[in-house]
Design an enzyme around this catalytic site. Structure first.
Site: not given
Ligand code: XMP
Length: 527
Positions: A64, A91-92, A184, A186, A238, A240-244, A383
């Site tokens: 943070g 870290c924090y 870190h 990550e 539409s 798009g990837v998400d709705s598909a 995503k």
């Protein structure tokens, strides 16, 4: 729009990532998921009782931006340390552990930023750093970003590694199941970072890599069935990837109870609507209402030149047409929406009660008073996880690797008035840009690549003829999240190929320009 609390879809093993305000929490959650263990981000205000109710297998405290010494420094409910759940502070996070459990955090010198060499403290027994990660014979290159550092470990903790400005870069208390690191793990630049996180997740917290795409499908299929029962569900496709992916997943769950609606606005990319019909209706057998509404959109857009007016016109008409075509589905009770985890985090709705509608992304955002309950099978996914899920569900690459595309479509890539002719020109130029980028193997590196049709003309010469045509502007950007972006350094030979193909193949275009503006100050789209 109504959204009842979604059914419980949390897998058996859950790692909670407590967010202390850095951009790192998302990255940590993603790293845990890459290790095939489900993780969720929670606010640092979470109470011990709330943690207990979630029954996590482990807790990770993120980094943070604050110092633990400032008045409004975020703290953790100290009872959480007593729950016996394995805790890993980063870290924090490690500084907070030290401070809250009776150790000391002080300025460690000048602070450390970037690559730093870390070594084992001679003789100290470590459960976090087996020899395979760091032995006595060498240093480990780790990524640091800190000013303060732990200078005295709390009682029961041992320090097992140090750097020049962090004498206790790693502290451990295996009896209490609490560990912490100043660096870190990550970030990619930390050597052995993935191994170290996995040492905590698998060996110290006892998690198993069982959160796979197959397990996600099984879980969501069960959850969707439980939520919708025998009712009809509608989904706007539409392209798009998400709705598909959401549609494919819901179809896997309930088959014929799903009806998809695809409104072709006439402002789609070349052949896009045909591909949607092909993939979803013909190949997957999904019931699809295909509305060919191009003419209505062109009529509505005649004379409209101002960008926001265009967006509004397209958005409103889209909603009206969607409603017209779902009005007949009187038995429909549910609406599928491709909400993703980042949307949920940004709206502060991790508890599963917030209903999220992307506001800027207006087309596909449906009216508030539609009396449908939302089905959001992707709301716990990032995503790239959605893309992987789509591939697992058998969707073709052209759909799962598809770039983001604005709801108002080519309408905001034609400067000035939108006409069918201009859309045709732009579709052809745009197809060339995307095809050449794909052939050059750059598709995955580029966030969005497209063509824009400017509302000006310039003089050129082709053969012996003077031309007076329109320019196409090519835009290609790299980005992580569309909040910021940089223009892609496309190779000259690729730009040359794109330019000559557009000039030769697209009638009415006599000049090609490449947009070399970053965001900010530019935006990705031209309108
Ligand atoms: P800008 O142009 O604001 O775009 O840098 C950021 C991202 O959002 C997309 N975009 C839109 N998406 N409706 C949408 O659904 C819109 O009106 C819209 N405008 C921009 C853009 O393609 C980029 O990915």
């Amino acid at each position: 729009m109504e959204n009842k609390t979604a059914p419980n879809t949390t897998p058996e093993q859950l790692v909670l990532v407590v967010d202390f305000g850095a951009q790192y929490a998302q990255l940590i959650a993603r790293r845990v998921r890459e290790a095939k263990v489900y993780s969720e981000i929670v606010a640092h205000t979470i109470s011990a009782a709330e943690v207990k109710a979630r029954r996590p297998a482990a807790i990770i405290l993120s980094g943070g931006p604050k110092s633990v010494h400032v008045d409004d420094a975020p703290k953790l409910d100290a009872s959480i340390y007593q729950l016996g759940v394995p805790i890993f502070g980063i870290c924090y996070g490690v500084q907070l552990i030290a401070q809250q459990l009776g150790g000391e955090v002080a300025r460690g010198g000048n602070g450390e930023y970037g690559r730093t060499l870390m070594r084992r403290i001679a003789g100290a027994q470590s459960t976090l750093l087996p020899d395979s990660i760091l032995d006595q014979s060498r240093d480990l290159s780790v990524w640091m970003s800190h000013f303060d550092a732990v200078t005295r470990a709390p009682r029961g903790f041992v320090a097992t590694a140090s750097t020049p400005d962090a004498p206790m870069a790693v502290i451990e208390n295996p009896a209490k199941k609490i560990w912490g690191v100043q660096f870190h793990p990550e970030v990619m630049h930390t050597e052995q970072g993935t191994e170290l996180l996995q040492q905590f997740i698998y060996r110290l917290a006892g998690c198993t890599p069982s959160w796979t795409m197959d397990s996600i499908i099984d879980m969501q299929v069960a959850a969707v069935r439980q939520q919708v029962g025998g009712q009809r569900v509608v989904c706007g496709l539409s392209g798009g990837v998400d709705s598909a992916v959401a549609a494919a997943l819901v179809h896997r769950a309930i088959g014929k109870q799903l009806t998809c609606v695809h409104v072709d606005t006439g402002l789609m990319r070349k052949n896009e609507s045909a591909q949607i019909v092909e993939t979803f209706h013909r190949a997957m057998g999904i019931e699809l209402v295909h509305v060919d509404a191009g003419a209505r959109f062109f009529e509505r857009l005649a004379g409209v030149t101002e960008p926001e007016a265009k967006r509004k016109a397209i958005g409103e008409l889209f909603v009206r047409i969607f409603e017209e075509n779902t009005g007949g589905l009187t038995d429909a009770k549910f609406l599928v929406q491709g909400t993703l985890y980042p949307d949920v985090i940004e709206s502060g709705g991790q508890d599963g009660t917030a209903s999220v509608i992307k506001s800027h992304h207006n087309v596909g955002g449906l009216p508030e008073d539609m009396a449908l309950e939302l089905v959001e099978p992707l709301r716990s996914l990032f995503k790239d996880e959605v893309r992987a899920l789509g591939a697992q569900l058998g969707l073709p690459d052209e759909i799962v690797l598809r770039q983001p595309f604005p709801g108002p479509g080519l309408g905001v890539r034609i400067i000035g008035e939108v006409t069918p002719d201009k859309v045709g020109v732009l579709q052809d130029a745009d197809a060339i840009v995307r095809e050449e980028i794909r052939l050059a193997g750059l598709e995955r590196e580029i966030w969005q690549a497209f063509a824009v049709l400017a509302d000006i003309r310039s003089v050129g010469v082709m053969g012996d003829e003077r031309t007076y045509g329109r320019p196409i502007i090519v835009r290609a950007v790299t980005s992580e999240d569309a909040m910021t972006a940089d223009w892609a350094r496309l190779p000259y030979h690729l730009l040359e190929k794109i330019s000559s193909r557009i000039i030769n193949e697209v009638a009415g275009v006599n000049r090609v320009a490449y947009d070399i503006t970053s965001k900010p100050p530019g935006t990705i789209e031209w309108e």
